[in-house]
Motif scaffolding. Structure first.
Motif, short mmCIF file in Angstrom:
data_model
loop_
_atom_site.label_atom_id
_atom_site.label_comp_id
_atom_site.label_asym_id
_atom_site.label_seq_id
_atom_site.Cartn_x
_atom_site.Cartn_y
_atom_site.Cartn_z
N SER A 98 5.03 -10.81 -6.53
CA SER A 98 5.73 -9.61 -6.07
C SER A 98 4.74 -8.67 -5.39
O SER A 98 3.52 -8.85 -5.46
CB SER A 98 6.40 -8.91 -7.25
N PHE A 99 5.28 -7.67 -4.72
CA PHE A 99 4.44 -6.64 -4.11
C PHE A 99 3.90 -5.74 -5.22
O PHE A 99 4.62 -5.40 -6.17
CB PHE A 99 5.24 -5.82 -3.10
N VAL A 100 2.64 -5.35 -5.09
CA VAL A 100 1.96 -4.59 -6.15
C VAL A 100 1.27 -3.38 -5.53
O VAL A 100 0.52 -3.51 -4.56
CB VAL A 100 0.93 -5.47 -6.90
N ARG A 115 -12.68 3.81 0.10
CA ARG A 115 -11.96 3.42 1.31
C ARG A 115 -11.32 2.06 1.07
O ARG A 115 -12.03 1.05 1.12
CB ARG A 115 -12.90 3.33 2.52
N PRO A 116 -10.04 1.95 0.79
CA PRO A 116 -9.10 3.01 0.40
C PRO A 116 -9.05 3.12 -1.12
O PRO A 116 -9.34 2.15 -1.82
CB PRO A 116 -7.77 2.47 0.94
N PRO A 117 -8.65 4.26 -1.67
CA PRO A 117 -8.56 4.40 -3.13
C PRO A 117 -7.26 3.87 -3.72
O PRO A 117 -7.13 3.79 -4.94
CB PRO A 117 -8.67 5.91 -3.34
N ASN A 118 -6.30 3.53 -2.86
CA ASN A 118 -5.00 3.05 -3.34
C ASN A 118 -4.32 2.29 -2.21
O ASN A 118 -4.81 2.25 -1.08
CB ASN A 118 -4.12 4.22 -3.81
N GLY A 119 -3.19 1.69 -2.52
CA GLY A 119 -2.45 0.94 -1.51
C GLY A 119 -1.44 0.00 -2.13
O GLY A 119 -1.21 0.01 -3.35
N ILE A 120 -0.83 -0.82 -1.29
CA ILE A 120 0.16 -1.82 -1.71
C ILE A 120 -0.24 -3.17 -1.12
O ILE A 120 -0.53 -3.27 0.08
CB ILE A 120 1.58 -1.44 -1.27
N LEU A 121 -0.24 -4.19 -1.96
CA LEU A 121 -0.62 -5.54 -1.54
C LEU A 121 0.57 -6.48 -1.65
O LEU A 121 1.31 -6.45 -2.65
CB LEU A 121 -1.77 -6.07 -2.40
N ALA A 122 0.75 -7.32 -0.63
CA ALA A 122 1.77 -8.36 -0.67
C ALA A 122 1.27 -9.52 -1.53
O ALA A 122 0.08 -9.60 -1.85
CB ALA A 122 2.09 -8.82 0.75
N GLU A 170 9.57 -4.88 -1.87
CA GLU A 170 9.08 -5.06 -0.51
C GLU A 170 9.58 -3.92 0.39
O GLU A 170 10.75 -3.53 0.32
CB GLU A 170 9.54 -6.40 0.04
N GLY A 171 8.70 -3.38 1.20
CA GLY A 171 9.05 -2.30 2.09
C GLY A 171 8.78 -0.91 1.55
O GLY A 171 8.89 0.08 2.28
N VAL A 172 8.41 -0.80 0.27
CA VAL A 172 8.11 0.50 -0.32
C VAL A 172 6.77 1.00 0.21
O VAL A 172 5.80 0.24 0.28
CB VAL A 172 8.10 0.40 -1.86
#
Length: 245
Positions: A98-100, A115-122, A170-172
């Motif tokens: 799932s997306f995390v 760089r970067p401190p956060n994000g979303i991974l597929a 997905e898409g968030v």
């Protein structure tokens, strides 16, 4: 008449005795206890202790399954250069289906940024994050040297980094409120302890650190090129203050 009365009394006593037999045992007599093992609704026997323990272990493994894989997995290495800004890098890979969403936290937010401190991974996506930290001068250099063994290539510190994850659809898009609104679903992936390396003493950890830093710098340069080709306003790569732990 006396004989008739005695006969009738005997008959009544027999009736009451047989009545007690029909009604069951008196309350002062205990019934035999059935000690045979109980059966489940399906008709089978209850699971054995070994089977129950295996089920418990399997459930615990499923509950503690990691969504992200980090490299390095335990220690975050920096060069020990007091009074300077030093860098490190962490590779994060989404090993789930799932997306995390992820973000870093630290107990020393004033002395570092990422760089970067956060994000979303597929799913199966990976990213190389850069960490910049300011190394403070020791109050007493002699005491600082005495605390470390002479042959030690590592200098321990109390600073730590924690990475947390959250399963998303997905898409968030990532927002700071994403983790605040879903606190009960947050999972702690890893806690990385900050370790300083002596740049004058070569070791495997130092070689890996230099390779990661070179790769992170190449990624940053590649990220800047599309911005220059579009002739738009140059924007700095995603970097920011890490949340306090």
């Amino acid at each position: 008449m006396a004989a008739v009365e005695s006969g009738s009394s005997e008959i009544s006593e027999r009736k009451t005795f047989t009545g007690l037999k029909l009604c069951g045992l008196p309350w002062w007599e205990k019934r035999p206890v059935d000690r045979r093992p109980s059966r489940t609704r399906s008709g089978g026997r209850p699971p054995a202790k070994n089977q129950q323990s295996l089920i418990a272990v399997a459930k615990s493994c499923l509950l503690t399954r990691r969504r992200l894989r980090l490299d390095p997995a335990k220690k975050l290495y920096f060069l020990y250069e007091p009074g300077k800004q030093v860098s490190s890098a962490v590779r994060i890979k989404n090993v789930s289906r799932s997306f995390v969403a992820f973000k870093f936290q630290t107990n020393a937010p004033k002395s570092c940024f990422m760089r970067p401190p956060n994000g979303i991974l597929a799913p199966n996506e990976s990213i190389l994050t850069s960490v910049v930290k300011f190394v403070e001068q020791p109050e007493n250099p002699l005491e600082g040297k005495m605390k470390q063994p002479e042959n030690s290539k590592e200098r321990k510190t109390k600073d730590k980094f924690k990475i947390v994850s959250l399963k998303v659809k997905e898409g968030v898009e990532y927002t700071p409120e994403l983790f605040e609104e879903n606190k009960e679903l947050i999972a702690v992936e890893k806690v990385l302890r900050v370790v300083f390396l002596d740049p004058r003493r070569p070791c495997k950890a130092l070689d890996k650190l230099n390779k990661r830093l070179a790769e992170a710098e190449a990624n940053n340069q590649a990220r800047k090129k599309p911005q220059e080709d579009k002739a738009s306003k140059p924007t700095a790569p995603a970097e920011g203050v890490i949340d306090e732990w």
